[in-house]
Design an enzyme around this catalytic site. Sequence first.
Site, mmCIF file in Angstrom:
data_model
loop_
_atom_site.group_PDB
_atom_site.id
_atom_site.type_symbol
_atom_site.label_atom_id
_atom_site.label_comp_id
_atom_site.label_asym_id
_atom_site.label_seq_id
_atom_site.Cartn_x
_atom_site.Cartn_y
_atom_site.Cartn_z
ATOM 1 N N GLU A 83 25.886 2.945 10.087
ATOM 2 C CA GLU A 83 24.627 3.769 10.345
ATOM 3 C C GLU A 83 23.944 3.335 11.408
ATOM 4 O O GLU A 83 23.794 1.978 11.763
ATOM 5 C CB GLU A 83 23.715 3.606 8.890
ATOM 6 C CG GLU A 83 22.530 4.287 8.896
ATOM 7 C CD GLU A 83 21.874 4.281 7.899
ATOM 8 O OE1 GLU A 83 21.732 3.225 6.952
ATOM 9 O OE2 GLU A 83 20.879 5.300 7.742
ATOM 10 N N GLU A 102 22.735 2.415 -3.251
ATOM 11 C CA GLU A 102 23.368 3.088 -1.987
ATOM 12 C C GLU A 102 23.785 1.941 -1.239
ATOM 13 O O GLU A 102 23.080 1.272 -1.150
ATOM 14 C CB GLU A 102 22.111 3.874 -1.350
ATOM 15 C CG GLU A 102 22.563 4.258 -0.013
ATOM 16 C CD GLU A 102 21.264 4.984 0.718
ATOM 17 O OE1 GLU A 102 20.356 5.571 0.103
ATOM 18 O OE2 GLU A 102 21.400 5.083 2.114
#
Length: 328
Positions: A160, A155
Amino acid sequence: MHALTAILLALPITALAGNPHEGSQRRKHWETRNVAHARRGVTYQLEDDYSGQNFFDGWTFDTEADPTHGLVDFVSDTVAQVSQLAYVQSDNTVVVAVDDTTNLTAGANRNSIRITTKKTYNGGLFVADFFAMPHGCGVWPAYWSVGPNWPEAGEIDILEGVNLQTDNQITLHSSPNCTITNADAATGHLVNPTCTSSNGNNAGCAYAQSGGNSFGHGFNMMAGGVFAHLWDQTGISVWFFPRTEIPQDISSGNPDPSSWGAPVALFPNNDSCDTSAHFHDHSLVIDTTLCGDWAGNSFGGDGCPGTCADFILNANNFQRKPLFIISI
Ligand SMILES: *[C@@H]1O[C@H](CO)[C@@H](O)[C@H](O)[C@H]1NC(C)=O
Ligand SMILES: *[C@@H]1O[C@H](CO)[C@@H](O)[C@H](O)[C@H]1NC(C)=O
Ligand SMILES: *[C@@H]1O[C@H](CO)[C@@H](O)[C@H](O)[C@H]1NC(C)=O
């Protein structure tokens, strides 16, 4: 203390393929165009362009439960359309939003969006332009990519953060035997070198940005900017350009990472992490979840009032302010 809950994508998210092999078979399939100062002689050709009125054609609306335990229901494309949670505006900007009109009863989830590209990637140069992003108490937005059988295929989290955070965090999650050894080559601050993740320990290897303009309010106040990441045989590098500092080669559609200086995050491909083995078959993902493993667990510590589960019930705590619509 309102949360702002719309993502505004401006210019395209583009995926470009680099071609280091002069004269290889593969080259025949591409309209090659030489880039003056390309990294190690690499030329980048546009492979996919997610933008404008057709933006959503390339994406699937995921409706499964949030694996990070967010208090959201990710809705289908039909519900997203009817409730105006995902749409393209007349100026071609793309809006992806959290429901800001429904008061919920205790224990209920709030509607939100999680979209995933239909196409998967095994590398490339990815350039994404955001005008505005969600932020505020309870909110956890992300632009990332992920492969099958997490964490086996890895990932890559490009954009974020949670709650009232002002700086972006860039994180990789992988299967065993992946750590970061050359943090000095990046301008970001390495907060954890261990990429190896599992359901019980999914911090991942992460770089924190600084400056207060790469996430949340500060990001939105300057009309956002561009996140670009290069994923190739050298590893994975991420750059961030505030709106006023977007390089000309990006604006003109001829991106040249070799001219961009040190990345904010660098994950080299070598014995400490074989990135080509750990990261494959990734879809790009854009989503906003609420509360859950990160935003929920750090809610109080981040200065948010009461509990996250209570906070998200009241529609008044959310607002959609597309402040930064600019004609393109
Ligand atoms: C939601 O609840 C708040 C607080 O009780 C109230 O002020 C608001 O008008 C309600 N909104 C809707 C859309 O019902
Ligand atoms: C990780 O590295 C160790 C030591 O080199 C090796 O024994 C182990 O099989 C590796 N694990 C995986 C999943 O590659
Ligand atoms: C990985 O590469 C970086 C240079 O980019 C180097 O500093 C580091 O020592 C390397 N680690 C290993 C284990 O080869």
